[in-house]
Each structure stands twice: as C-alpha cells, then as structure tokens.
Design an enzyme around this catalytic site. Sequence first.
Site, mmCIF file in Angstrom:
data_model
loop_
_atom_site.group_PDB
_atom_site.id
_atom_site.type_symbol
_atom_site.label_atom_id
_atom_site.label_comp_id
_atom_site.label_asym_id
_atom_site.label_seq_id
_atom_site.Cartn_x
_atom_site.Cartn_y
_atom_site.Cartn_z
ATOM 1 N N ASP A 152 -18.647 3.659 58.291
ATOM 2 C CA ASP A 152 -20.058 3.716 58.664
ATOM 3 C C ASP A 152 -20.414 5.091 59.207
ATOM 4 O O ASP A 152 -19.527 5.853 59.611
ATOM 5 C CB ASP A 152 -20.359 2.667 59.738
ATOM 6 C CG ASP A 152 -20.233 1.246 59.227
ATOM 7 O OD1 ASP A 152 -20.193 1.055 57.996
ATOM 8 O OD2 ASP A 152 -20.179 0.319 60.066
ATOM 9 N N GLU A 253 -22.538 -3.199 52.639
ATOM 10 C CA GLU A 253 -22.193 -2.311 53.754
ATOM 11 C C GLU A 253 -23.362 -2.100 54.714
ATOM 12 O O GLU A 253 -24.486 -1.821 54.295
ATOM 13 C CB GLU A 253 -21.729 -0.953 53.236
ATOM 14 C CG GLU A 253 -20.235 -0.890 52.960
ATOM 15 C CD GLU A 253 -19.387 -0.846 54.221
ATOM 16 O OE1 GLU A 253 -19.930 -0.797 55.334
ATOM 17 O OE2 GLU A 253 -18.145 -0.863 54.075
ATOM 18 N N THR A 254 -23.070 -2.238 55.996
ATOM 19 C CA THR A 254 -24.061 -2.015 57.038
ATOM 20 C C THR A 254 -23.367 -1.378 58.234
ATOM 21 O O THR A 254 -22.136 -1.334 58.297
ATOM 22 C CB THR A 254 -24.732 -3.340 57.441
ATOM 23 O OG1 THR A 254 -25.860 -3.083 58.264
ATOM 24 C CG2 THR A 254 -23.771 -4.245 58.192
ATOM 25 N N ASN A 256 -21.736 -1.507 61.318
ATOM 26 C CA ASN A 256 -21.158 -2.460 62.261
ATOM 27 C C ASN A 256 -19.778 -2.047 62.752
ATOM 28 O O ASN A 256 -19.123 -2.809 63.471
ATOM 29 C CB ASN A 256 -21.098 -3.870 61.645
ATOM 30 C CG ASN A 256 -20.342 -3.908 60.330
ATOM 31 O OD1 ASN A 256 -19.525 -3.047 60.041
ATOM 32 N ND2 ASN A 256 -20.636 -4.914 59.512
ATOM 33 N N ASP A 283 -18.904 -5.054 52.389
ATOM 34 C CA ASP A 283 -18.613 -4.467 53.698
ATOM 35 C C ASP A 283 -17.125 -4.601 54.001
ATOM 36 O O ASP A 283 -16.578 -5.694 54.077
ATOM 37 C CB ASP A 283 -19.435 -5.180 54.774
ATOM 38 C CG ASP A 283 -19.486 -4.389 56.080
ATOM 39 O OD1 ASP A 283 -18.408 -3.928 56.519
ATOM 40 O OD2 ASP A 283 -20.572 -4.230 56.645
ATOM 41 N N ASP A 399 -34.268 -11.059 51.543
ATOM 42 C CA ASP A 399 -34.889 -10.821 52.838
ATOM 43 C C ASP A 399 -36.280 -10.217 52.662
ATOM 44 O O ASP A 399 -36.469 -9.288 51.857
ATOM 45 C CB ASP A 399 -33.995 -9.862 53.635
ATOM 46 C CG ASP A 399 -34.517 -9.578 55.025
ATOM 47 O OD1 ASP A 399 -34.595 -10.514 55.825
ATOM 48 O OD2 ASP A 399 -34.838 -8.402 55.295
ATOM 49 N N GLU A 447 -37.333 -15.180 50.881
ATOM 50 C CA GLU A 447 -37.970 -15.331 52.183
ATOM 51 C C GLU A 447 -39.393 -14.814 51.970
ATOM 52 O O GLU A 447 -39.602 -13.612 51.861
ATOM 53 C CB GLU A 447 -37.257 -14.509 53.251
ATOM 54 C CG GLU A 447 -37.891 -14.661 54.629
ATOM 55 C CD GLU A 447 -37.273 -13.733 55.676
ATOM 56 O OE1 GLU A 447 -37.202 -14.124 56.845
ATOM 57 O OE2 GLU A 447 -36.890 -12.600 55.309
ATOM 58 N N ASP A 522 -32.227 -16.707 62.079
ATOM 59 C CA ASP A 522 -33.077 -15.959 62.999
ATOM 60 C C ASP A 522 -33.969 -16.897 63.810
ATOM 61 O O ASP A 522 -35.179 -16.956 63.620
ATOM 62 C CB ASP A 522 -33.897 -14.898 62.260
ATOM 63 C CG ASP A 522 -34.698 -15.467 61.102
ATOM 64 O OD1 ASP A 522 -34.474 -16.629 60.728
ATOM 65 O OD2 ASP A 522 -35.553 -14.739 60.565
#
Length: 766
Positions: A152, A253-254, A256, A283, A399, A447, A522
């Site tokens: 990251d 991948e984010t 974190n 990820d 999303d 969503e 959420d």
Amino acid sequence: MQLHRLMIVALIAFALLGSPASKAAINASGLGADYDATKTNVTFKIYSSRASRIELFLYSSASGTQEKARRVMTLGTGGVWSLTIPVATLGGYGVTGTVYYGYRAWGPNWPYNAGWTKGSALGFASDVDAAGNRFNPNKLLVDPYARELSHDPLTPTMSNGTVYASGALYRNQDTGSVAPKAIVIAPDTVLTGTKPTRALKDDIIYEVHVRGLTMNDTSIAAAYRGTYKGAGLKAAYLAGLGVTAVEFLPLQETQNDTNELVPTDTAGDNYWGYMTLGFFAPDRRYAYDKAPGGPTKEFKAMVKAFHDKGIKVLIDVVYNHTGEGGVWNPADKTTYNIYGMRGLDNPTYYSLTADRQSSWDNTGVGGNYNTRNLVAQNLIVDSLAYWRNTLGVDGYRYDLASVLGNSCEHGCFNYDKLDPNTALNRIVRELPPRPAAGGTGADHVAEPWAIGGNSYQVGNFPAGWAEWNGSYRDTMRPLQNRLGSVAVTPGQLASRVAGSSDLYGDDGRRPWHSVNFITAHDGFTLKDLYSCNGKNNNQPWPMGPSDGGEDHNVSWDQGGIAADQRKAARNGMALMMLSGGVPMIVGGDEALRGINCNNNPYNLDSSANWLDWTWSAAESNFQAFAKGMMTFRKAHPALRPLNFYSGSDNNGNVMEQLRWFKPDGGVADGAYMGNANNHALAWRIDGSEFGDTASAIYVAHNAWSAQVNFTLPWPGTGKSWYRVTDTCNWAEGATQVRAPGLEDAVGGESTVYGVCGRGTLLLIAK
C-alpha cells in the site's frame, strides 16, 4: 395502455442489451503487463491520451531501492503506450524473478525536460492546467491494469503520506523507492471449480468481510485466519446454514497495511475497504501466501472451495471513486494524491468540475470516477471480466451504483437509466446477466443510491440489474420498531412481502430484482437493530471509536427486555425468508452478532468487529432458527416466485396465488390495507401453483404489542394447518422451526390461533 408501455420498455431493454456481435472485446488493447506464451518476453501497455512522454521504471524489489532501469514507452494508436522487453534483457538490468514496475508521466502542465532528475522541478508549469491535467514525474504511478500490487502507499515502515501529494509543499518529493509497484504475474493452473448456475431468485446471500469471517475462529489454524484460505474453510458451514451466495466486502487492493500499526488507534484505518487502489489486484493482506502471485492463486482456490459446495462468490466492487481520494483542502485546489490514474490522465479517469480544477464529488469520499468516459468504462468492464473469467467470481454488488448511470462527464451529474452509453448499460451489455431461470451469466446487484443530485434510484435501474431494496428495509424497520409513531400500512407490508411490484413491476423486472435486507454492513447488526435506541460509536477499542454513522436508524431496544429483543430479531429473519425477492443477511446475524451499538465500524479491524464463533445458548438457538428458516425457504418454491404473484394488487381483489387476510379471517380489502391504524396482517400462498410440496403456506404477522387472534383460512380439501414456527417467546428453543414431518397440528378452516404481541406465525397445509 399498460401493455403498450411494457412493450416499449422491453424493446428499450433489448436495444440496451444488444446482440452478442455488438459486444466490445474484453481488454482489446491488451493493457497491463503480460508474459508472452513462451515466457521469454514481457509486454507493457498503458493508456494516456494526454501524456507527452511516459517512462517505464523497473525494480528488483518492492521498496527501499531505486530502479534498475528506465525505458521510454512508445505511443501507438488510441492513446496506448507500449514496450516489449525480453526476459533476458530484464535479467541484464538485474531484474530477475519477480518483475516490479511503475510509470512516470509528463504532459501539458509538466512538459518533459531532458535535465529532469528525480525530485527536481525542471519542466514544471503548474500542478493543474486549464484542461485538468495533473502530470508530475516525481510520482511513480501504479498501472491501473496491474494484476497484483506489492504494498500500500502507507505501510508500518512508511507512514509519510505527504510524499504522494502535489502542491507547492510536496510536488518535488519523489516516491520511487516507497510507492507501490505493479507486479508482472504469469498465468497459473489453479482451478476455480464449476460455477453454480442457480437462478438469482433461489439465492440466499451472506454479506461478510473475508478477514472478519475467520479471524476469531479457533477451529481454523492461526496462520489461515483472516485469509482467503481460511474463508474457503468456512464453505461447508455456510452451505450447511443454507447460504447459496457469499458476498464479500471489497477484495480489490485498498489501503489497509497500517490497520494493525497501533491496534487501539483507529485514526486512518480502513477495514471495509471501499477505497480501491487496484481494480484487478486481489488484496494481498487477505492472503496467507503473500508472495508475488500468491494472492491470486489463493483467491482462486477459495473460489473453488465455495463452488465445490454449490455456493456462488459475489464481490463488492467500487467503481464510483478510487483510493486516490479528493482534494486535501477545499481552499487549495493544487494538493491531491497522485498514485496512478490521476497522474496518467486525470480528465479521462475522474469527473471534474466545469473549470476542470477540482473533483466532482457525488460519493462523499473525494470525487467521482468518470464512469461516462469510454476509456474509464473499459477499465471497469475489463476488470469485471478478469474477476469473472480468470478469478472465477459469479457476480458483483456495486457500491453507490447510481454513479455508474451518470450521463455526463464534467461539471454535472445526471442519472439516466435509458442512456445506452452509461457504464450501467454497457456492463450488462458486455457481461450478460444470468437468465431469470438460471444458467450462465453474471449476477449484477446495485446499491441504487449515492449522494446528491438524482442519485437515489431505488426501483429505477435498467434491465439486467437487481438492487438492494432500501424500501424493504425502510418498511420493515418501522413496522417493528416504530409502532404508533411511524405510519406503516398493511398494504406497504404486503408490497414488500410480495416482491415490491410497485418498484420493479412497472418496467418489466421481477421480484428477484429486489434484494431484501433489513441490515447491511454499513449500519446496525440484526441484534443491535433490536437492542439499541441509538448509535454508540465513540467507544474505546475494540468497540470503537468510529466517526460518522446514520442518526436515523429506526432502532429500538424493545424496552430492554432481552427475550423480546431476540423475538424481534426472529421476526426480522423470518420476514426476509418469507418474502418474494432475494434475502440478504449480514455475516454473524444468524447468531445474533452485536457490536455494542456501533453502527459505522468501517475502521474497526478488531476482535469486536470480526465474527464471533463462540455462542451462548441463546445465540445457538437463534442460529438454529435462522438455519431452519433458510431451509424452509429453499424447500418451498412458492416463496421464490419467478414472476409477481398473480392478483396481488393489495386491494382485496380475488387472487390466484396470494391472498391477504384480516385477523378475523375476512379478505383484507383496500380500506383495510390502506389504514395505518391496522397493525396485523395474514396471507395465504397457494403452493400448488408452484409445484410446492405444501399445498398452501399461511403467515400471520402481528405488529401490535398485545396478542391478536387470527381466524385461519381454508387449507385445502382434506388438509389441516400445521405449525412450522411461532416467533413468540414461549416457543423459543433449538427446535423452534420444525423440520418436515415434525410440524405441530393446529387445525382446519376457522380455527382461531392467538399470535403474541409483535409475533409471527408460519403454517403449512398438510
């Protein structure tokens, strides 16, 4: 007139879906970095329509060292820059084994200067020009098509995020030795198993975080907990529970890597993962095998584990914004993070304000991805296809999906479901949805909202799209938790139970386009929804602290009575399993998982937010209840209609497949259904219409606080009613949902059955 309208809708839908011959080739330009068939050459390709020069930088390690070589890319047609390098040449550079790489780009706001060196300002004109370009050669750029990333931007050993920024204070800081590198990976032979072809209408979705699924599970080897490998080991449990589709929170991948740097400090932590850094890259933090290529192979093996149990794998994808984020300070339009797409072709990949100086933000997290642009759409479709074709996934939850329906690029936002050039319609055109009755194809679940503009679009997505039905949640919660203070009519309950024809029936879609949920990641868990009067996010670790979170939760602690809290949760679970549409539960809800009223735990990578696998007797009983209700749903096709129940117009008209009743046994007419002062409703589904083993199913729901007596309708010639479950507290236990053959005899037509306050009764005719 209605038939004519539906014909028009159908013709529009057919035009939008297009014929197979009209589909564009997946990744037609071959973007990314790939070995040839003999593994003797690597070809690098990247897109930029505005760059004047792009250089490939090659590394022998992920971080801490300078490049081994830099090579100038060649611009070809269509804005594609390319370069092929023999593996032997790479070895001569000192790049052997894993090939790590990144790009540096020059353009109109920073023209190339032959005297430029890393960390210099030579050639600089502006951080952003009138066209919105933000080139900066001091920032090593990630390949948007990278199959894996090395790490990251921020890591436990590199926490200085300012190096990635533009602006006067940061533009000359070089990122080459610390920035994430793309990794060239070779094809592998890991299989993903046989994909289930089950119709979406027959699915039960289990939404869960891949790490949170197993981190607390002591039945799994410690090294595998929180990994793809560990998740695959839970396939048997989920299949036994009755789950048919697991929906993982973002796996691309984010940022974190720093989550565990200071475990009790949640500042800057990202657990959920809705800030994507690489749209193709699994990820690596969720991999037991973190070596290059390991995350990809381990992910595929996990998919096979689920497929072997007949479970679909759906992934939550984020194409409305990226991990590059937005402006650091709204008063200063120059300072932005530059990791990848922003430094390659900012106006192509991001929606900008009309003056091109700032991000257009319809997401609330920095700025919109430019879903209207054809090249930006290519990246979306190409990455979706990669996850489907190479990594084996079966479908996607999108999303803030209304951003995908944006019909303009810069200085505006306009959702238009009929525009064939939106990303929404292109996705279903090029990645065809699964047929209604099942078969090959992808499950697409939106969503259906974002922030601002005309972005709230529940019930208004185009053909091929299912949706999270926010109206289902917004009806069921006040029905249970706001009696007397929020008006919910029997007709509104009926509409949701019958598949929400008011939302999906007017444009040719069907009940299974409604994904029914009461809780999601959420917000409150199912337990907390019925145990908390409001959010409590400012708690010490591991329950918090978390910022944000919805203030309007429509929650209630049931007067603090634990037994009534469990009863309310049983009602919520039962209603979802007895409704037309596709039920979705949150991981852990089947065992009353709670997080002490924290309704926004996006940053809690903690034991409190991971699923708990040590259950009390009450939690075990609830898990048995949830499993029983899922089993019942799967056994009765009448609860999973392909089309809307015939005659279910909620106005008391004669109905063939579904009929609504008042407690006294009379048919519920329009006056009753429209009166918010009525809080009890029953319905009978004719199972024979669906080839059901039960000739009839009867459900009675009492939202009053006191008992209501229901007079039972005709069960069928020679039949009697038998109780499957009663959610009331007297029946609580491990066998509250009776297995087939063990149901309790109740009686025939005109039998009176007392349903407790806030209770639900389920009968079958035998």
